[in-house]
Scaffold this active site. Structure first.
Site, PDB file in Angstrom:
ATOM      1  N   ASP A 328      19.036  18.701 -19.691  1.00  0.00           N
ATOM      2  CA  ASP A 328      18.692  20.106 -19.514  1.00  0.00           C
ATOM      3  C   ASP A 328      17.905  20.319 -18.212  1.00  0.00           C
ATOM      4  O   ASP A 328      17.046  19.507 -17.866  1.00  0.00           O
ATOM      5  CB  ASP A 328      17.845  20.533 -20.730  1.00  0.00           C
ATOM      6  CG  ASP A 328      17.677  22.031 -20.814  1.00  0.00           C
ATOM      7  OD1 ASP A 328      18.693  22.759 -20.812  1.00  0.00           O
ATOM      8  OD2 ASP A 328      16.514  22.501 -20.883  1.00  0.00           O
ATOM      9  N   GLU A 357      22.683  19.265 -16.251  1.00  0.00           N
ATOM     10  CA  GLU A 357      22.847  20.714 -16.168  1.00  0.00           C
ATOM     11  C   GLU A 357      22.412  21.171 -14.779  1.00  0.00           C
ATOM     12  O   GLU A 357      21.221  21.237 -14.481  1.00  0.00           O
ATOM     13  CB  GLU A 357      22.006  21.450 -17.219  1.00  0.00           C
ATOM     14  CG  GLU A 357      22.288  22.956 -17.197  1.00  0.00           C
ATOM     15  CD  GLU A 357      21.125  23.818 -17.722  1.00  0.00           C
ATOM     16  OE1 GLU A 357      21.355  25.009 -17.975  1.00  0.00           O
ATOM     17  OE2 GLU A 357      19.995  23.322 -17.844  1.00  0.00           O
ATOM     18  N   ASP A 424      24.343  29.888 -23.579  1.00  0.00           N
ATOM     19  CA  ASP A 424      23.590  30.642 -22.565  1.00  0.00           C
ATOM     20  C   ASP A 424      24.375  31.804 -21.977  1.00  0.00           C
ATOM     21  O   ASP A 424      23.844  32.534 -21.126  1.00  0.00           O
ATOM     22  CB  ASP A 424      23.217  29.723 -21.392  1.00  0.00           C
ATOM     23  CG  ASP A 424      22.043  28.812 -21.718  1.00  0.00           C
ATOM     24  OD1 ASP A 424      21.243  29.179 -22.596  1.00  0.00           O
ATOM     25  OD2 ASP A 424      21.934  27.739 -21.096  1.00  0.00           O
TER      26      ASP A 424
END
Lengths: 562, 562
Positions: A328, A357, A424
């Protein structure tokens, strides 16, 4: 020739080792400005009395992104080292391009003029695990996939799908639910699951980790998780977990200790604290993810933090045999940490997958020393803009995708994590205003493209939902409410991807038609033996698309007829 | 505007952390095509109801290299993270340049368009040791500097300077000789010595290492070496040794073991052997440096080799307190090895200096994780072509040097190893056909430039010599035969470099005049408080160079008068 447009610089997408014998060389020039390009290359130490000895090899035009043309060539230097330049020719002139600029004739009194790939070392090759490029991913947001064990429901759990998802409501999704529905995934044909975080945390999304060594009790216990991983493996499905290492949750023990003991806390160097006393309002006086005081940024440059996080990385692999880590906010953690992370992870499971990410150009993380792949948002953006939203023309879409492909080495593109949506972003069907035909084209493109596709849970059965939390609805299990036709469509595509290597990553991707005015697209995937032709009409009208390249007969793979 | 010429890509010379608070951003555009450039930047998470919040900052023109103009700006983002783009303006138009291409107005509905510097971490900053940028280096080829202890002369040692240097003759230079002549170095003012190899080897150049843990007996023993290092340190002189880790010598124990025991040798994985039996003729069937069968390439990807070489790196620091390693043929060793090398070396001596021998563009080695500097041969080439050989015009010289400076971050340029010659190249006075005036200009340029200069032994007293072995003559100690005037000239320059920080690395370097037709050069070094102006007439004729920038009075630093 437009000299200022000509670009090459080694050790990235422009020059890299594709495997232990092969170098890939790419050149960028102004669009339509050059007619022929040859690589001029030789061993740096290969000389005779007339000077440096070099050869030529034709380069191939590999695409244009609206502004630039790209040329490509593959070479296998006998002694794994190479000096090289480029000979560019058009109607007006022929020039030599080197690291030291432009020449009318190739200099041979010195190799110092030329670009250099000094030596092709195994240790420096970008190498993702072999299995990744054949994987079809499926993303599960565990709180919303299936509630299989109501006895561990969190407080105030709502009946499954009884209301809209909110930032703070709970529906009790858990591991048992995933186990009970494994057949759905097997039937669809996916071969990898990416789980958003499963560690102890207060929120429903679990990105606010309290304890990286514990599973959140609302999902189950470690025994159940182990069973889940085993069942996935039995069905040929790999398991990837989400590592939130950029920041912890507010209730992470060490941060609570800081709040309690302030300057005396033994964890005070675990975070980026700007002053004491540490306070959260009106604005936090410590670094955070974004400006979220609930997510204090971890100091990954601190030895203790490093050790702790690397232990976490090892623990879930060693104890539960997980197959990969999705990182992340990976771009906001230091490169030095990720280099150690890679060494640690690969030392205990050499074929574990490391996915970062990163939403922007990620070349600095994809040099072989850090990640195996990044989440390919530039691909996502282009595909959504063209197919789902109809915001850009076929030509613009071609430009975006050509640019993405030429921004990375081929071995990087083959394992790019090509998502269309996630927890998201709004769901694809919602972005397309419910137009299922467009979504089918979008999925066809995704599933026939270079890289590894990821399907966001529920997209395969036509679920809808806007920006989060809207896109985090409970998975629909009532078959009558599932779009079965879409499910079959996606399943069919996945089958084709598995059945024909050229449909997957063994084909060279190339656009054949992408006109500014016509709303359709023709591209091909080509291997040594086979050519797949894709013709996608992204308009509301019927169009007639002639076969290109003089093809006379073809097999219709979709309907399996001549 | 020529869009195809506009270039920026982060995490190299175009965008990097200069220190823990400061980012440097560089943009490349077509020469004379743009009149004004502003950086458009903001925190990625700083939004209000109208969208992303960003600011503008003017960029400064920093040079042109003949094809391109470069623009520069320094920023210190409050939260150490930044999204950014560029606003470029000329008479015709104003455009916005982003990672996703060009726009007529700056988009503010998403930060995904923009370039990203995700977070400025200490751990990722390129950081050479503090002392390096103030160092003036002196290169010693030990066999030819001074014979101080004839009792350890190798077999067939010739009387000092009695004949021309050949590939295989010996004059008995040793450590004792260096110790005896330390005053020469102190008087000249140098503050660092780079020794070509001193480890056990048969040749006079010692690049064919037999034992990395032993000093060649012709130079002295370990005790004498320790004394040499101590004496250097007492005189404020750092010591750098040469590490030949790309290849060993033919008589290196492990390679001899391979030749003897072939497939059964426990060292068979220490080299890149292509087949058995290993043979050296007619061509070696193992990888070598160049095609030299006497120098088998070491397999630096092998764990045992790594351990051995890292132990070597540690040993000479721990036991003898050396200050740096110069890495021979550094580009042909894997990046992974150099990353471990850096960690190992810095863990035992954080301010040790790591200098790589790379002749070409070296950005991939200068990202903070591998080297502190490389040997700046592109600088060498330009300076020799202009001053020594008169091959290029003042303008071409300006282009070369501007290009070199803009190819690297500023913190890299400040410690670049700027040599004019070495044991591998003809001596400067020989290249200049004995024209001492040109050599003086060359030295003036070198010693007033950004980076750390290195003087090759004997150049300061006007020694001559062609391509090696010609450039490896015995140092002249007969003062009558030394060019004392040149020595005083160099000494004076070194003094100025030490006395005025702006003469050294605290000044911004900029060309003011470099005309194609006139053979003179004007450049300045500028700090906050001071400006140094350099006017170099590289022609045989007298020229009148007017003061630029309306300067009326100035201090003549050279003659120390108004």
């Amino acid at each position: 020739m437009q000299l200022e447009a000509i670009y090459h610089r080694p050790k990235n997408n422009f020059a890299y080792a594709y495997n232990e014998k092969t170098l890939h060389i790419q050149l960028r020039v102004k669009k339509n400005d050059v007619e022929k390009v040859r690589l001029l290359y030789g061993d740096p130490y290969h000389w005779n009395k007339d000077g440096w000895i070099f050869s030529y090899k034709d380069m191939t035009f590999s695409g244009n992104d609206g502004l630039f043309d790209y040329w490509f060539v593959e070479v296998s230097p006998e002694f794994r080292r190479m000096r090289y330049g480029f000979e560019l020719t058009n109607d007006d002139e022929s020039i030599i391009y080197t690291e030291k600029g432009f020449f009318t004739e190739a200099p041979c009194d010195d190799v110092a003029y030329y670009f250099c790939f000094p030596f092709l070392h195994q240790a420096d090759i970008f190498r993702a695990p072999e299995w990744v490029k054949d994987t079809v991913w499926y993303q599960i947001f565990p709180e919303r996939f299936a509630n299989g064990n109501p006895s561990i429901n969190p407080k105030n759990t709502l009946p499954w799908g009884s209301t809209e998802p909110l930032r703070d409501n709970f529906f009790g999704g858990d591991f048992e639910g995933i186990i009970q529905h494994i057949d759905h995934l097997v039937d669809l044909g996916v071969t990898g699951i990416y789980f958003t975080p499963i560690f102890k945390a207060f929120s429903n999304h679990k990105y606010d980790t309290i304890d990286y060594m514990e599973i959140d009790p609302q999902f189950g216990d470690k025994k159940t998780f182990k069973r889940l991983v085993d069942i996935c493996h039995q069905h040929g499905i790999r398991v990837m977990l989400d590592a939130v290492f950029n920041h912890s949750g507010f209730y992470f023990g060490p941060f609570q200790d800081v709040l309690e003991n302030q300057e005396k806390s033994k964890y005070k160097d675990w975070f980026h604290l700007r002053e004491f006393p540490v306070k959260t309002t009106p604005v936090p006086n410590y670094d955070t993810f974004a400006f979220t005081e609930q997510m204090p940024k971890l100091n990954t440059e601190n030895e203790e933090v490093k050790k702790y996080l690397l232990d976490v990385a090892k623990y879930w692999i060693e104890e539960f045999d997980i197959d990969g880590w999705r990182l992340d906010v990976a771009n906001e953690v230091d490169h030095a940490f990720w280099r150690e992370f890679r060494k640690t992870v690969k030392s205990i499971k050499p074929d574990a997958y490391i996915l970062g990410e990163i939403w922007h150009d990620s070349m600095p993380w994809l040099q072989g020393d850090q990640f195996d792949a990044v989440m390919n948002y530039p691909f996502t953006q282009g595909a959504l803009d063209f197919f789902a939203k109809g915001k850009i023309s076929a030509e613009e879409f071609k430009n975006v995708i050509t640019n993405v492909l030429h921004s990375y080495p081929k071995n990087v593109n083959e394992v790019a994590f090509n998502l269309l949506g996630s927890h998201d972003t709004p769901r694809i069907l919602t972005l397309a205003d419910g137009n299922k035909d467009r979504i089918k084209l979008l999925l066809l493109f995704q599933l026939s493209f270079i890289g590894t596709p990821c399907i966001y849970y529920g997209d395969e059965i036509g679920m809808t939902g806007g920006q989060d939390p809207g896109c985090r609805k409970c998975m629909i299990w009532d078959q009558e409410k599932q779009d079965q036709e879409l499910f079959t469509f996606v399943k069919h595509l996945i089958q084709l991807r598995k059945q024909y290597p050229v449909f997957c990553n063994d084909g060279e991707f190339r656009f054949l038609e992408a006109d500014r005015n016509k709303n359709y697209l023709v591209y091909q995937k080509q291997s040594k033996d086979e050519t797949l032709l894709f013709m996608l009409n992204n308009s509301d009208k019927e169009v007639e698309i002639p076969f290109v390249n003089g093809i006379r007969t073809a097999l219709d793979l979709w309907n399996n007829c001549q």
